[in-house]
Design a protein around this motif. Sequence first.
Motif, short mmCIF file in Angstrom:
data_model
loop_
_atom_site.label_atom_id
_atom_site.label_comp_id
_atom_site.label_asym_id
_atom_site.label_seq_id
_atom_site.Cartn_x
_atom_site.Cartn_y
_atom_site.Cartn_z
N VAL A 1 -4.24 -4.37 -10.08
CA VAL A 1 -3.69 -5.69 -10.42
C VAL A 1 -4.50 -6.86 -9.87
CG1 VAL A 1 -1.35 -4.78 -10.63
CG2 VAL A 1 -2.13 -5.68 -8.42
N GLY A 2 -5.38 -6.61 -8.92
CA GLY A 2 -6.21 -7.69 -8.40
C GLY A 2 -5.74 -8.21 -7.05
N PHE A 3 -6.68 -8.73 -6.27
CA PHE A 3 -6.36 -9.25 -4.94
C PHE A 3 -5.35 -10.39 -4.98
CE2 PHE A 3 -10.79 -7.75 -3.63
CZ PHE A 3 -10.31 -6.67 -2.91
N ALA A 4 -5.45 -11.24 -6.00
CA ALA A 4 -4.53 -12.38 -6.08
C ALA A 4 -3.08 -11.90 -6.19
CB ALA A 4 -4.90 -13.26 -7.27
N ARG A 5 -2.86 -10.90 -7.02
CA ARG A 5 -1.51 -10.35 -7.20
C ARG A 5 -1.05 -9.60 -5.95
NH1 ARG A 5 1.31 -8.14 -11.65
NH2 ARG A 5 3.35 -7.43 -10.90
N ILE A 6 -1.95 -8.85 -5.35
CA ILE A 6 -1.61 -8.11 -4.12
C ILE A 6 -1.24 -9.08 -3.01
CG2 ILE A 6 -2.50 -6.56 -2.33
CD1 ILE A 6 -4.39 -5.41 -4.50
N ALA A 7 -2.00 -10.16 -2.89
CA ALA A 7 -1.71 -11.16 -1.86
C ALA A 7 -0.33 -11.76 -2.05
CB ALA A 7 -2.77 -12.25 -1.90
N ASP A 8 0.06 -11.94 -3.30
CA ASP A 8 1.37 -12.53 -3.59
C ASP A 8 2.50 -11.51 -3.41
OD1 ASP A 8 3.06 -14.70 -4.64
OD2 ASP A 8 3.30 -13.40 -6.40
N ASP A 9 2.28 -10.30 -3.92
CA ASP A 9 3.34 -9.28 -3.89
C ASP A 9 3.57 -8.71 -2.49
OD1 ASP A 9 3.64 -9.63 -6.58
OD2 ASP A 9 2.69 -7.75 -7.18
N TYR A 10 2.52 -8.68 -1.67
CA TYR A 10 2.63 -8.06 -0.35
C TYR A 10 2.23 -9.04 0.76
CZ TYR A 10 2.75 -3.88 -3.26
OH TYR A 10 3.07 -2.94 -4.21
N SER A 11 2.67 -10.28 0.61
CA SER A 11 2.24 -11.33 1.52
C SER A 11 2.66 -11.09 2.96
CB SER A 11 2.80 -12.68 1.06
OG SER A 11 4.21 -12.64 1.00
N SER A 12 3.70 -10.31 3.17
CA SER A 12 4.21 -10.07 4.52
C SER A 12 3.52 -8.91 5.22
CB SER A 12 5.72 -9.83 4.48
OG SER A 12 6.02 -8.66 3.72
N THR A 13 2.58 -8.25 4.56
CA THR A 13 1.93 -7.08 5.14
C THR A 13 0.52 -7.42 5.61
OG1 THR A 13 0.92 -6.32 3.07
CG2 THR A 13 3.20 -5.62 3.51
N ASP A 14 -0.02 -6.57 6.47
CA ASP A 14 -1.41 -6.76 6.92
C ASP A 14 -2.38 -6.64 5.74
OD1 ASP A 14 -0.69 -7.10 9.56
OD2 ASP A 14 -0.92 -4.99 10.08
N ALA A 15 -2.12 -5.67 4.87
CA ALA A 15 -2.98 -5.49 3.70
C ALA A 15 -2.89 -6.70 2.77
CB ALA A 15 -2.60 -4.22 2.96
#
Length: 234
Positions: free
Chosen positions: A87-101
Motif C-alpha cells: 500500500v505504500g509508506f504514506a498509507r502505512i504511516a497513516d494506518d499505523y501511526s502509533s507504532t514504531d514501524a
Amino acid sequence: MADKIKQGVAETFDASQSSEAFFSKNKKVILGAIAAVVIIIAGFFLYKSFVAGPREEKASTALAKGQEYFNSEQFDKALNGDGAGYVGFARIADDYSSTDAGNLAKLYAGLCNANLGKWEAASKFLDSYSPASDVMVSPAAVAALGNAYANLNQLDKAVDNLKKAAKMADSKDADGANSSLSPLFLIQAGEILESQGKKDEALTLYQDIKKKYVNSMLVQTSEIDKYIERASTK
C-alpha cells in the motif's frame, strides 16, 4: 557509512554557485547519508516490531516491501504502493501511526517525497516523524527536514533545523562533538545564512566548526578556512 558522510563533507562549494545548485548538491549527500543509515537500522526496527505485538508485526510486514522498493530507488512505488498488495509508506504511516514501524514509515515517506522533488509533502512527513535518542538516524532526519525547508525557501526554518540536527548529533557523541555529521549540517546552515546576507552568523558557525570539530575532514584538510575567508569578506 562514516566514510560516505565524510566524503560528502569534504566536497567544496564555489562561492559563485547559486543557492539552488548548492541545495541540490547537498540534497544528494544528506538524503543519501540518511537513506544509508535507515537501511542499516531497518533490521533492528523490524526485529523490535515482531516481538512487540500483532499491530507492530502487521505494520512491519507492510514496511518490508516498501524498503525493497526504496533500496532500489523506486521511490514512487515505495511511497504510494505497487497496486499488487503493497500500500505504500504514506498509507502505512497513516494506518499505523502509533507504532514504531509506522513512525519509521513517516521518515521513509518523507525521504521518498524529497527524492521525487515533492518538498511540501516531504516536509510534512519529516516533521511528523518522532526522533528517538539514537546517534545517527534522528539527527539526520531533522537535517533532512531542514533540507526540505531550504528547498521550499523557508530558510530560517532550514537553518534552525540544521543547527538542531547538529546539536542532537553532538549530544549523543561520547566526546560531545560528532565530527562526521555535525559539520555537514552546520556547513549547510552557514551557506544558507550567506545566501541571506547574514555573513556574520555564517562566520560564527564556520569558526565554531574549526574550533570544535578538530577531527572532521573539513578541519583536517583546512577546507574550513576557505569558508571562513569567504564569510569574512565584506
